[in-house]
Motif scaffolding. Sequence first.
Motif, PDB file in Angstrom:
ATOM      1  N   LEU A   5       0.834  -1.201   0.000  1.00  0.00           N
ATOM      2  CA  LEU A   5       0.000   0.000   0.000  1.00  0.00           C
ATOM      3  C   LEU A   5       0.868   1.250   0.000  1.00  0.00           C
ATOM      4  CD1 LEU A   5      -2.701  -1.127   2.581  1.00  0.00           C
ATOM      5  CD2 LEU A   5      -2.884  -1.124   0.100  1.00  0.00           C
ATOM      6  N   TYR A   6       1.935   1.218   0.798  1.00  0.00           N
ATOM      7  CA  TYR A   6       2.851   2.365   0.806  1.00  0.00           C
ATOM      8  C   TYR A   6       3.465   2.571  -0.574  1.00  0.00           C
ATOM      9  CZ  TYR A   6       7.258   4.734   0.871  1.00  0.00           C
ATOM     10  OH  TYR A   6       8.288   5.569   0.528  1.00  0.00           O
ATOM     11  N   ARG A   7       3.897   1.494  -1.208  1.00  0.00           N
ATOM     12  CA  ARG A   7       4.534   1.617  -2.516  1.00  0.00           C
ATOM     13  C   ARG A   7       3.557   2.099  -3.583  1.00  0.00           C
ATOM     14  NH1 ARG A   7       8.407  -3.792  -2.105  1.00  0.00           N
ATOM     15  NH2 ARG A   7      10.091  -2.749  -0.947  1.00  0.00           N
ATOM     16  N   ALA A   8       2.297   1.728  -3.446  1.00  0.00           N
ATOM     17  CA  ALA A   8       1.287   2.251  -4.377  1.00  0.00           C
ATOM     18  C   ALA A   8       1.183   3.766  -4.223  1.00  0.00           C
ATOM     19  CB  ALA A   8      -0.055   1.585  -4.115  1.00  0.00           C
ATOM     20  N   LEU A   9       1.173   4.237  -2.986  1.00  0.00           N
ATOM     21  CA  LEU A   9       1.129   5.674  -2.735  1.00  0.00           C
ATOM     22  C   LEU A   9       2.378   6.362  -3.285  1.00  0.00           C
ATOM     23  CD1 LEU A   9       0.123   8.275  -1.413  1.00  0.00           C
ATOM     24  CD2 LEU A   9       1.140   7.484   0.740  1.00  0.00           C
ATOM     25  N   ALA A  10       3.549   5.780  -3.017  1.00  0.00           N
ATOM     26  CA  ALA A  10       4.794   6.375  -3.486  1.00  0.00           C
ATOM     27  C   ALA A  10       4.813   6.442  -5.014  1.00  0.00           C
ATOM     28  CB  ALA A  10       5.988   5.571  -2.970  1.00  0.00           C
ATOM     29  N   ALA A  11       4.312   5.391  -5.663  1.00  0.00           N
ATOM     30  CA  ALA A  11       4.308   5.359  -7.125  1.00  0.00           C
ATOM     31  C   ALA A  11       3.391   6.425  -7.699  1.00  0.00           C
ATOM     32  CB  ALA A  11       3.882   3.976  -7.615  1.00  0.00           C
ATOM     33  N   VAL A  12       2.203   6.571  -7.131  1.00  0.00           N
ATOM     34  CA  VAL A  12       1.269   7.547  -7.684  1.00  0.00           C
ATOM     35  C   VAL A  12       1.752   8.966  -7.413  1.00  0.00           C
ATOM     36  CG1 VAL A  12      -0.316   7.856  -5.714  1.00  0.00           C
ATOM     37  CG2 VAL A  12      -1.199   7.987  -8.052  1.00  0.00           C
ATOM     38  N   ARG A  13       2.435   9.180  -6.293  1.00  0.00           N
ATOM     39  CA  ARG A  13       2.972  10.516  -6.016  1.00  0.00           C
ATOM     40  C   ARG A  13       4.085  10.857  -7.001  1.00  0.00           C
ATOM     41  NH1 ARG A  13       4.191  11.605   0.143  1.00  0.00           N
ATOM     42  NH2 ARG A  13       4.123  13.764  -0.604  1.00  0.00           N
ATOM     43  N   VAL A  67       8.933 -10.022   8.246  1.00  0.00           N
ATOM     44  CA  VAL A  67       9.536  -9.737   6.939  1.00  0.00           C
ATOM     45  C   VAL A  67       9.734  -8.236   6.719  1.00  0.00           C
ATOM     46  CG1 VAL A  67       8.744 -11.872   5.862  1.00  0.00           C
ATOM     47  CG2 VAL A  67       7.279  -9.834   5.787  1.00  0.00           C
ATOM     48  N   TRP A  68      10.010  -7.514   7.783  1.00  0.00           N
ATOM     49  CA  TRP A  68      10.277  -6.082   7.661  1.00  0.00           C
ATOM     50  C   TRP A  68      11.516  -5.824   6.816  1.00  0.00           C
ATOM     51  CZ3 TRP A  68       6.657  -2.778   9.692  1.00  0.00           C
ATOM     52  CH2 TRP A  68       5.759  -3.314  10.618  1.00  0.00           C
ATOM     53  N   HIS A  69      12.361  -6.852   6.645  1.00  0.00           N
ATOM     54  CA  HIS A  69      13.556  -6.683   5.821  1.00  0.00           C
ATOM     55  C   HIS A  69      13.218  -6.322   4.376  1.00  0.00           C
ATOM     56  CE1 HIS A  69      12.554 -11.074   5.437  1.00  0.00           C
ATOM     57  NE2 HIS A  69      12.710 -10.776   4.164  1.00  0.00           N
ATOM     58  N   ARG A  70      11.971  -6.518   3.958  1.00  0.00           N
ATOM     59  CA  ARG A  70      11.581  -6.182   2.584  1.00  0.00           C
ATOM     60  C   ARG A  70      11.532  -4.672   2.344  1.00  0.00           C
ATOM     61  NH1 ARG A  70       6.583 -10.522   2.004  1.00  0.00           N
ATOM     62  NH2 ARG A  70       7.865 -12.416   2.015  1.00  0.00           N
ATOM     63  N   ILE A  71      11.514  -3.895   3.396  1.00  0.00           N
ATOM     64  CA  ILE A  71      11.553  -2.443   3.234  1.00  0.00           C
ATOM     65  C   ILE A  71      12.961  -2.056   2.797  1.00  0.00           C
ATOM     66  CG2 ILE A  71      11.258  -0.216   4.382  1.00  0.00           C
ATOM     67  CD1 ILE A  71       9.484  -1.651   6.438  1.00  0.00           C
ATOM     68  N   GLU A  72      13.062  -1.420   1.641  1.00  0.00           N
ATOM     69  CA  GLU A  72      14.367  -1.037   1.124  1.00  0.00           C
ATOM     70  C   GLU A  72      14.948   0.126   1.940  1.00  0.00           C
ATOM     71  OE1 GLU A  72      15.992  -2.633  -1.072  1.00  0.00           O
ATOM     72  OE2 GLU A  72      14.392  -3.980  -1.780  1.00  0.00           O
ATOM     73  N   PRO A  73      16.266   0.167   2.076  1.00  0.00           N
ATOM     74  CA  PRO A  73      16.887   1.242   2.873  1.00  0.00           C
ATOM     75  C   PRO A  73      16.432   2.631   2.464  1.00  0.00           C
ATOM     76  CG  PRO A  73      18.522  -0.432   2.379  1.00  0.00           C
ATOM     77  CD  PRO A  73      17.279  -0.811   1.609  1.00  0.00           C
TER      78      PRO A  73
END
Length: 287
Positions: free
Chosen positions: A83-91, A150-156
Amino acid sequence: MSLTASLIPPAVRRRLEARDARVRADGVRHGIELMRARRDRQRYRYVFVVTYGRSGSTLVQGLLNALPRVLVRGENDLYLLHLYRALAAVRAFRERHGEHGSRNVTSAFYGLKAIRRSAFMQAMNDIVTTSVIGNLDPADFDVLGFKEVVWHRIEPEETAAFFDTMDKAFPGVRYVLNTRDPGQALGSGFWQKADADEARALIARVVEIQDHLRTTRPDRVLDVAYEVITGDDTAARDRSLRGLGEFVTGAPVDDALLARLQTVLDVGYGPFPFARAESDAEEPVEA
């Protein structure tokens, strides 16, 4: 006009119609207020367990669910990240194309600027709230959340923005930072099929995220060490249990609640509780 209505004096009829209009309007307003209350992002407090596999997180989940008016669910593949990445992509898309006639009905990007970040925040909150509560009574809980490994999936490069978004979607959100000696965690079944170097890197990435949260939100994180809550030092264990309860509920943990938390430690949580061998496990459950 009906025959009955025609028999009512005009002055009386006007008063009745005005009262009926007020009742309808009040009903609509009340319905809107109820809807807003149900979707208020501050209706509940939220807590998430940030950790890695075989850290004892399912045990921590059990401890949290032993607290009054607290409901913490298990893993969900960290769907919030999508969901966060969807927001980041649309922004990002909006920054590239938002000025290309997006207010013009003839534009290929018509309406792009009408997309609001707040709608994503509300959606994140709604999804977590409804999925955590499920078919239970919403009035029974004050604190909601889940544990995840699986929080490791968040990229730095997206770490700071992701947790800033979490702050907006879940006002006042708190994090339980569950830790365990990585060497002990790596020796368990969860990691045994993974490449050793890769597994160590994934755990190290979660540790980085935990450090980020400690640094940026020191008043909204609590460390819970597996070795302490399962160790032989009863005084240290009980201090940790009391600290966990107060951190999540905001109220001191009395002796009765402490005893309840202590009984949780006697229950087997996760795939191989009490260090059982893999071959002895009966019902594997993700930890």
